[in-house]
Structure formats: structure tokens, C-alpha cells
Design a protein around this motif. Structure first.
Motif, PDB file in Angstrom:
ATOM      1  N   ILE A  60     -87.343  12.812  19.607  1.00  0.00           N
ATOM      2  CA  ILE A  60     -87.725  12.898  18.205  1.00  0.00           C
ATOM      3  C   ILE A  60     -86.689  12.130  17.400  1.00  0.00           C
ATOM      4  O   ILE A  60     -85.511  12.485  17.388  1.00  0.00           O
ATOM      5  CB  ILE A  60     -87.808  14.360  17.727  1.00  0.00           C
ATOM      6  N   ASP A  61     -87.120  11.076  16.721  1.00  0.00           N
ATOM      7  CA  ASP A  61     -86.234  10.200  15.963  1.00  0.00           C
ATOM      8  C   ASP A  61     -86.908   9.899  14.620  1.00  0.00           C
ATOM      9  O   ASP A  61     -88.132   9.868  14.547  1.00  0.00           O
ATOM     10  CB  ASP A  61     -86.010   8.908  16.765  1.00  0.00           C
ATOM     11  N   SER A  62     -86.282   9.725  13.468  1.00  0.00           N
ATOM     12  CA  SER A  62     -84.856   9.513  13.365  1.00  0.00           C
ATOM     13  C   SER A  62     -84.117  10.763  12.913  1.00  0.00           C
ATOM     14  O   SER A  62     -82.912  10.866  13.063  1.00  0.00           O
ATOM     15  CB  SER A  62     -84.565   8.391  12.390  1.00  0.00           C
ATOM     16  N   VAL A  69     -92.050  10.513  25.966  1.00  0.00           N
ATOM     17  CA  VAL A  69     -92.758  10.604  24.681  1.00  0.00           C
ATOM     18  C   VAL A  69     -91.741  10.397  23.567  1.00  0.00           C
ATOM     19  O   VAL A  69     -90.756  11.134  23.477  1.00  0.00           O
ATOM     20  CB  VAL A  69     -93.460  11.961  24.515  1.00  0.00           C
ATOM     21  N   PHE A  70     -91.980   9.396  22.735  1.00  0.00           N
ATOM     22  CA  PHE A  70     -91.073   9.066  21.637  1.00  0.00           C
ATOM     23  C   PHE A  70     -91.814   9.297  20.320  1.00  0.00           C
ATOM     24  O   PHE A  70     -92.779   8.606  20.015  1.00  0.00           O
ATOM     25  CB  PHE A  70     -90.621   7.610  21.745  1.00  0.00           C
ATOM     26  N   ILE A  71     -91.372  10.296  19.548  1.00  0.00           N
ATOM     27  CA  ILE A  71     -91.974  10.607  18.251  1.00  0.00           C
ATOM     28  C   ILE A  71     -91.095   9.999  17.166  1.00  0.00           C
ATOM     29  O   ILE A  71     -89.938  10.393  16.994  1.00  0.00           O
ATOM     30  CB  ILE A  71     -92.126  12.121  18.053  1.00  0.00           C
ATOM     31  N   ASP A  72     -91.645   9.042  16.449  1.00  0.00           N
ATOM     32  CA  ASP A  72     -90.909   8.308  15.415  1.00  0.00           C
ATOM     33  C   ASP A  72     -91.236   8.916  14.054  1.00  0.00           C
ATOM     34  O   ASP A  72     -92.378   8.872  13.602  1.00  0.00           O
ATOM     35  CB  ASP A  72     -91.311   6.830  15.456  1.00  0.00           C
ATOM     36  N   LEU A  73     -90.213   9.457  13.393  1.00  0.00           N
ATOM     37  CA  LEU A  73     -90.431  10.142  12.120  1.00  0.00           C
ATOM     38  C   LEU A  73     -90.093   9.292  10.905  1.00  0.00           C
ATOM     39  O   LEU A  73     -90.289   9.759   9.780  1.00  0.00           O
ATOM     40  CB  LEU A  73     -89.598  11.433  12.069  1.00  0.00           C
ATOM     41  N   ASP A  74     -89.563   8.099  11.099  1.00  0.00           N
ATOM     42  CA  ASP A  74     -89.298   7.246   9.942  1.00  0.00           C
ATOM     43  C   ASP A  74     -90.026   5.915  10.022  1.00  0.00           C
ATOM     44  O   ASP A  74     -89.844   5.054   9.150  1.00  0.00           O
ATOM     45  CB  ASP A  74     -87.794   7.010   9.765  1.00  0.00           C
TER      46      ASP A  74
END
Length: 331
Positions: free
Chosen positions: A186-188, A83-88
């Protein structure tokens, strides 16, 4: 019945360790290879912008979604969900696709190792250039991409809502894929929305909503992630963007001037995340770019990055480069 069979079962220590390594394997990936990481750990990748943090996440994701074996070919992966959560909202899916295809070709020996191709393959820019006759296993590629779950969040409310509803989404995906989630990324930056929401709070006249302070958001994030990890045991890797400034240079200078001095370990940057998040993190590694480039084969010059473990503290400093979709440790 399963509980009774487990109680009545008799296995050796070697069988128990082999079974446990399959159920909860370690993640040994440069530059995270110094400390074995497994389910339940919360790892924080700390570093300034353009320090290859996202590339490390992509590399870890590929190692997770690839199977261990496929059609007689060893890929060395875990065959699990990510699971990749992209915050930007700037994640480049083409970069993931290019590096995944490169790994598949490399394992099958299908890469054309010519000087011209090496000159045109720039992994950091994720520019996908391949010759027409170079093929890859499309079925395996599609299977791996289905194991990569992408979530994009534009503010703290979307981030918190995603964490609250992720349990139900993972139940459906795990049932469809017949596999469990191993990595939550969780990125970035875990505090990505703090400064934007702090600035916008001065212009909002309504006070009905709870304040979106960094403390409140962090407390809720940690609370929801603890609930999620109880239902879906995972390895968590989160990035955090920081500014080193002169603090890192001063710390290195102090170590050189007083090498025998023993003191409590202090991070060489200004910490802005609340204590509730800092206590939640179990491992922390500092990633930064080096001023000295490295010359590899065929006289190619690559950027060198440095990794240093802050939690648990270690005096070892690893150097690595990113080339052809892989991370290499350099002496």
C-alpha cells in the motif's frame, strides 16, 4: 485424503522446516533484513517524503515476482504474485520495468559495466537508457510483469471497495497464474486521503453518508484486511508519510546526552493514525535521508538513507544507498 496423508505422515524436523520455508518463505531484503519478515506480518515503512520508501517497495516486489531459477540461471526470487495498491496515483511503472530488466541482466551477466553507462543510469529518476546490443530474457520479463497486480485508488471509497473485491480478483488471478499472492503493498501513505476528505467534508451539505473520518476509514480498512489475510495469507507492507521536524533531532540529542537512561520506546514523530491501525501493525521501520552523501566507485556521489527499526525496537542504525537498481548497505 490429504488430511489423512498429513496425519499419517512422518517427517523429520529438518524436512518440516525445509517444507515450511518453501511454503512461507522469509523476505530478507535490505534495509528490511534485520528482522525476518514472512506471511502474516504487517510492516509499516515510516518516513518523510523523498526517503526511498517506494523504491524499497519496488525492490521487494521484484524479489517476489522473479523466480528462484529460470533456464539454469539463479535469480533468487520467490516466483509469487504481488498486489500494489497506489493511493496517490503517481506510481512510475517505467521505474519497475527498468529495475526488473536490470536485475535480469545482472543475473545473466549481460550488463555493460562502463563508466559512460554508469554515469547515465540514474535509478532514482528511473531513466531507462541501455545500449542496443544489451539484451534480456523477454519471456521471463513478461512472466514477471504478469505477476505484478496494480490497483489505483483516488479516494477512500475506491480504496475500501478495492479491499472488499480483492478476494474475488485474487482467486481468478491465482487460478490463471497457478501461483499465490505473497505481498500486498500500500503506497504512498495509508492515511493519504484523510486531510483532503476532512477539508471537503466542510463543504458537503448532505449528511446521508457515513462520515469519512480517519477513525472510521481505519477501522474498516483493518477489518477488510483481516478478512483478506484469512483467505489469502500475505505479507503486508504499507508506507506512511510523516514529518520529523525537530522531534527527531531532539530525540537524538537526548540519547547522546543520556546514553544510559532506560525508558519506554517512543516514536520520534507525531503519530496520527488511530490505535486500531497501530495495533494492527506488527513491524515498523523508520526511513529517512541522511545529510552526508556517500562516494562510491568511480567517485560517484550517492544519497545516503538511514533505516531504524521502531517495532520491534532496535538501537541499530543501517545506512544504505540506491544504485543501479539495487539497494546497498554501506558501513
Amino acid at each position: 485424503m490429504e488430511v489423512r496423508r498429513w496425519i499419517d505422515g512422518d517427517e523429520s524436523a529438518g524436512d518440516m522446516l525445509a517444507r515450511f520455508s518453501i511454503e512461507r518463505p522469509f523476505l530478507l531484503l535490505p534495509p528490511l533484513h534485520r528482522v525476518p519478515l514472512r506471511v502474516g506480518n504487517v510492516v509499516e515503512l515510516v518516513g518523510p517524503s523523498s526517503s526511498a520508501k517506494t523504491l524499497i517497495l519496488i525492490q521487494a516486489a521484484i524479489g517476489c515476482i522473479l523466480p528462484k531459477d529460470w533456464n539454469g540461471v539463479n535469480y533468487g526470487g520467490l516466483g509469487r504474485l504481488v498486489v500494489f495498491i497506489d493511493l496517490d496515483c503517481r506510481f512510475d511503472i517505467l521505474c519497475l520495468s527498468t529495475m526488473l530488466k536490470h536485475r535480469i541482466k545482472e543475473a545473466n551477466g549481460l550488463l555493460v559495466k562502463t563508466n559512460v553507462e554508469r554515469d547515465h543510469l540514474d535509478t532514482q529518476k528511473c531513466d531507462e537508457r541501455r545500449k542496443p546490443h544489451v539484451d534480456y530474457d523477454e519471456e521471463l520479463y513478461a512472466l514477471c510483469m504478469k505477476r505484478f497486480l496494480y490497483v489505483r485508488c483516488c479516494d477512500s471509497f475506491e480504496f475500501l471497495a478495492s479491499l472488499k473485491t480483492l478476494h474475488y480478483q485474487l482467486k481468478q488471478v491465482e487460478a490463471a497464474q497457478q501461483s499465490s499472492v505473497y505481498l500486498l503493498m500500500i503506497d504512498s501513505s495509508i492515511g493519504a486521503f484523510h486531510w483532503v476528505e476532512r477539508a471537503s467534508s466542510f463543504t458537503q451539505s448532505s449528511t446521508h453518508r457515513k462520515s469519512l473520518s480517519l477513525q472510521n476509514v481505519s477501522e474498516t480498512v483493518v477489518q477488510e484486511m483481516r478478512k483478506l489475510l484469512r483467505m489469502h495469507p500475505m505479507l503486508v507492507i504499507a508506507t506512511k508519510t510523516i514529518s520529523l521536524g525537530d522531534r527527531y533531532a531532539n530525540e537524538n540529542q537526548r540519547k547522546k546526552s543520556f546514553p544510559d537512561t532506560t525508558s519506554t520506546h517512543k516514536v520520534p514523530y507525531r503519530e496520527y493514525m488511530p490505535s486500531v491501525w497501530q495495533s494492527f501493525v506488527t513491524h515498523r521501520i523508520l526511513i529517512r535521508a541522511s545529510d552526508d552523501p556517500a562516494t562510491v566507485r568511480h567517485q560517484q556521489i550517492c544519497s545516503v538513507y538511514l533505516s531504524e527499526w521502531l517495532l520491534p525496537p532496535s538501537s541499530l542504525l543501517d545506512k544504505f544507498i540506491v544504485k543501479d537498481g539495487f539497494i546497498f548497505i554501506v558501513p
